[in-house]
Write a protein that holds these residues in place. Structure first.
Motif, short mmCIF file in Angstrom:
data_model
loop_
_atom_site.label_atom_id
_atom_site.label_comp_id
_atom_site.label_asym_id
_atom_site.label_seq_id
_atom_site.Cartn_x
_atom_site.Cartn_y
_atom_site.Cartn_z
N UNK A 156 -2.05 -3.44 2.86
CA UNK A 156 -1.62 -3.68 4.24
C UNK A 156 -0.87 -2.47 4.80
N UNK A 157 -1.05 -2.23 6.10
CA UNK A 157 -0.45 -1.05 6.74
C UNK A 157 1.07 -1.04 6.60
N UNK A 158 1.69 -2.23 6.70
CA UNK A 158 3.16 -2.27 6.62
C UNK A 158 3.65 -1.90 5.23
N UNK A 159 2.86 -2.25 4.20
CA UNK A 159 3.23 -1.88 2.83
C UNK A 159 3.08 -0.36 2.65
N UNK A 160 1.99 0.19 3.19
CA UNK A 160 1.79 1.63 3.12
C UNK A 160 2.91 2.37 3.84
N UNK A 161 3.31 1.83 5.01
CA UNK A 161 4.40 2.46 5.77
C UNK A 161 5.69 2.45 4.96
#
Length: 255
Positions: A156-161
């Motif tokens: 997920x993008x938020x985890x990558x961020x």
């Protein structure tokens, strides 16, 4: 005295350094990357026996990705507990008061003035140099960059961020700049520690050719000089975060 007020300067003990490195993303990825798959294989021996090597690798890929994410983010919560518990002087080393620091603890107005020109100028020079070397030499991505790009499609993008823009800059700067450059009871860092910090930082990111080695070691040097010039780890964290944020945006624009 709380963590943001800064703890009195002292030498960082070798056992404290060892503990922080042991709980770093580098060590945790290695440890969890071995232990978790072994446990899963041991508890699912019958299922594993019926899988080919290719099928087994495909089945384990999501587990490896989760382990990597956890190992990258977990130190962001663990290392502050060590810093607080041991009162290790890695945050606001100059012990600036609330009236003296601006925006974030550890950086005063002069530090921000320096970073305002230093970050864009050094960032441009580093990237121009990397681009020229990529033209001169065969351009292949470093293993670290390939791994990050593979995570984009399955994480997920938020985890990558959280991993790339928040956790990595804070934790890596505490380790590479804090423990290497500021391990003694002085605000000043030697040029030798700057070079050692930069080289180790570059090598840990697994460069695979001259352009990637220049990019990672050069990046480490840019972060290290920001820390040396401002006598603070916070300056290198800010630079590292901005650098990774640009890379994060570029990753998702390219997808």
């Amino acid at each position: 005295m709380n963590i943001f007020e800064g703890y009195p300067l002292r030498k960082i003990l070798k056992r404290e350094q060892a503990l922080m490195w042991l709980l770093s993303p580098i060590a945790l990825q290695l440890i969890l990357g071995i232990i978790v798959p072994i446990l899963l294989l041991a508890t699912n021996a019958d299922l594993v026996a019926n899988l080919s090597q290719t099928e087994l690798l495909e089945a384990m890929e999501p587990v490896i990705n989760v382990v990597g994410s956890v190992a990258s983010i977990l130190p962001l919560f663990i290392l502050p507990l060590i810093i607080i518990g041991r009162k290790i002087p890695l945050i606001n080393r100059k012990q600036l008061s609330r009236d003296e620091w601006k925006v974030i603890p550890g950086l005063d107005k002069q530090d921000w003035k320096f970073l305002a020109w230093y970050i864009p100028v050094s960032f441009i020079f580093l990237n121009v140099g990397s681009t020229l070397l990529s033209i001169i030499f065969e351009n292949s991505e470093a293993i670290n960059q390939e791994a990050i790009e593979e995570l984009v499609g399955v994480t997920p993008a938020w985890v990558m961020f959280l991993m790339v823009v928040i956790a990595a800059p804070i934790v890596e700067e505490w380790l590479f700049r804090g423990l290497i450059m500021f391990r003694r009871d002085s605000l000043d860092a030697s040029w030798l520690s700057v070079i050692v910090s930069s080289v180790i930082f570059g090598l840990v990111h697994v460069p695979t050719n001259i352009p990637s080695a220049f990019s990672y070691i050069g990046m480490g040097f840019m972060f290290a000089y920001a820390a040396k010039r401002t006598k603070s780890v916070e300056a290198s964290i800010v630079y590292h975060m901005l650098n990774n944020f640009i890379a994060f945006i570029a990753l998702y624009v390219a997808v």
